[in-house]
Write a protein that holds these residues in place. Sequence first.
Motif, PDB file in Angstrom:
ATOM      1  N   GLN A  33       0.849  -1.186   0.000  1.00  0.00           N
ATOM      2  CA  GLN A  33       0.000   0.000   0.000  1.00  0.00           C
ATOM      3  C   GLN A  33       0.886   1.237   0.000  1.00  0.00           C
ATOM      4  O   GLN A  33       1.800   1.349   0.812  1.00  0.00           O
ATOM      5  CB  GLN A  33      -0.906   0.034   1.235  1.00  0.00           C
ATOM      6  N   ARG A  34       0.591   2.167  -0.881  1.00  0.00           N
ATOM      7  CA  ARG A  34       1.359   3.407  -0.953  1.00  0.00           C
ATOM      8  C   ARG A  34       1.011   4.286   0.249  1.00  0.00           C
ATOM      9  O   ARG A  34      -0.170   4.476   0.568  1.00  0.00           O
ATOM     10  CB  ARG A  34       1.027   4.139  -2.244  1.00  0.00           C
ATOM     11  N   ILE A  35       2.029   4.840   0.918  1.00  0.00           N
ATOM     12  CA  ILE A  35       1.775   5.670   2.099  1.00  0.00           C
ATOM     13  C   ILE A  35       2.494   7.017   2.034  1.00  0.00           C
ATOM     14  O   ILE A  35       2.568   7.728   3.031  1.00  0.00           O
ATOM     15  CB  ILE A  35       2.183   4.932   3.400  1.00  0.00           C
ATOM     16  N   TYR A  39       6.155   2.635   0.479  1.00  0.00           N
ATOM     17  CA  TYR A  39       5.055   1.672   0.525  1.00  0.00           C
ATOM     18  C   TYR A  39       5.204   0.823   1.786  1.00  0.00           C
ATOM     19  O   TYR A  39       6.314   0.449   2.167  1.00  0.00           O
ATOM     20  CB  TYR A  39       5.081   0.748  -0.689  1.00  0.00           C
ATOM     21  N   TYR A  71       4.312  -2.909   3.183  1.00  0.00           N
ATOM     22  CA  TYR A  71       3.992  -4.179   2.553  1.00  0.00           C
ATOM     23  C   TYR A  71       4.008  -5.291   3.596  1.00  0.00           C
ATOM     24  O   TYR A  71       4.683  -5.199   4.632  1.00  0.00           O
ATOM     25  CB  TYR A  71       4.963  -4.494   1.414  1.00  0.00           C
ATOM     26  N   ARG A  79      -3.107  -1.918  10.814  1.00  0.00           N
ATOM     27  CA  ARG A  79      -4.145  -1.206  10.069  1.00  0.00           C
ATOM     28  C   ARG A  79      -4.323   0.209  10.604  1.00  0.00           C
ATOM     29  O   ARG A  79      -4.471   1.173   9.837  1.00  0.00           O
ATOM     30  CB  ARG A  79      -5.476  -1.961  10.155  1.00  0.00           C
ATOM     31  N   ILE A  91      -1.382   2.419   9.456  1.00  0.00           N
ATOM     32  CA  ILE A  91      -1.531   2.800   8.051  1.00  0.00           C
ATOM     33  C   ILE A  91      -2.596   3.877   7.909  1.00  0.00           C
ATOM     34  O   ILE A  91      -2.423   4.859   7.177  1.00  0.00           O
ATOM     35  CB  ILE A  91      -1.882   1.565   7.196  1.00  0.00           C
ATOM     36  N   ARG A 123      -2.066   7.725   6.415  1.00  0.00           N
ATOM     37  CA  ARG A 123      -2.874   8.233   5.321  1.00  0.00           C
ATOM     38  C   ARG A 123      -3.663   9.479   5.764  1.00  0.00           C
ATOM     39  O   ARG A 123      -3.933  10.381   4.953  1.00  0.00           O
ATOM     40  CB  ARG A 123      -3.822   7.158   4.842  1.00  0.00           C
TER      41      ARG A 123
END
Length: 302
Positions: free
Chosen positions: A160-162, A274, A276, A288, A291, A295
Amino acid sequence: MVTSRSDLADFGYFLAIAKHRSFRVAGLELGVSASALSHALKGLEGRLGVRLLNRTNRSITLTAAGKDLRDAITQPFSAIDQAVEDLNRYRDAPTGRIRLNVVVDAATLLLSRVLPEFTDRYPDIVLDIVATDRMVDIVGDGFDAGIRHGGTVPEDMVAQRISGDIPWAVAGSPAYLDRFGEPQHPDDLQRHRCLGIRLGDDRIYRWDFEGPDGEFAVSVPSKIYVNEGRAMLGLALGGAGLMYGPEPLFAPYCARGELHTVLCEWATTGPGYYVYYSSRRQVPAGLRLLIDLIRERHPLGL
């Protein structure tokens, strides 16, 4: 034989050792010393009356009995772990432990800007962060997730791009630039002292630039090679040479006049960070939430 509570705990230890084939790595995952794991395993083998592991100074392998036990109890223990993790939905404050393997610059530029708020929000979540530029097997080494630049994430991982893309620049100290002058073109670097970048896989990094005809890479002359950005930053501040790295890393020092960026018209932009993790396991609630906070705050854009 009746299974006791101590047996259940030791079965969990055994599964971690069987997964990593290492008492040290299993201990890091569980928060238990390697010697304690070894003692527990010996006790379990004694109570069961069979050897579960073959141990030498260099390797750990499962015996036939160990393989049978691992296969029989992996699913039940995974179900228990997931059930406990699912209870976070009902807690006032989530709990748990997250082990992260993070490229060094990401620890400085990304995590340092969100972790104070994260620990305020979730005081019962423990973060265990290993910052290194060397590539590791996050699953084999017992990490829940990794954070690296896009393009370096293993293909078999969920990513996931962060962060947004990151500008890269060349910088030097005023003392260095006064002594050796300021390069006007990337070709001028051949006459400068450049701090070489040793990548996590031991390759030497070629400095990237962008000109009228697109991007190109330059092999720079180096007498000093460094594998970690913060160490290289210290050398650049001391006047040892020109440094190539993420522009946000330079920004505070440039604002104070301790560094100056050069070749700005040739600067390029690289992939952002990212997070991962393995596609074969449930994402822990704490990961979660981390992340989500990155974001939400997007310290490096997104």
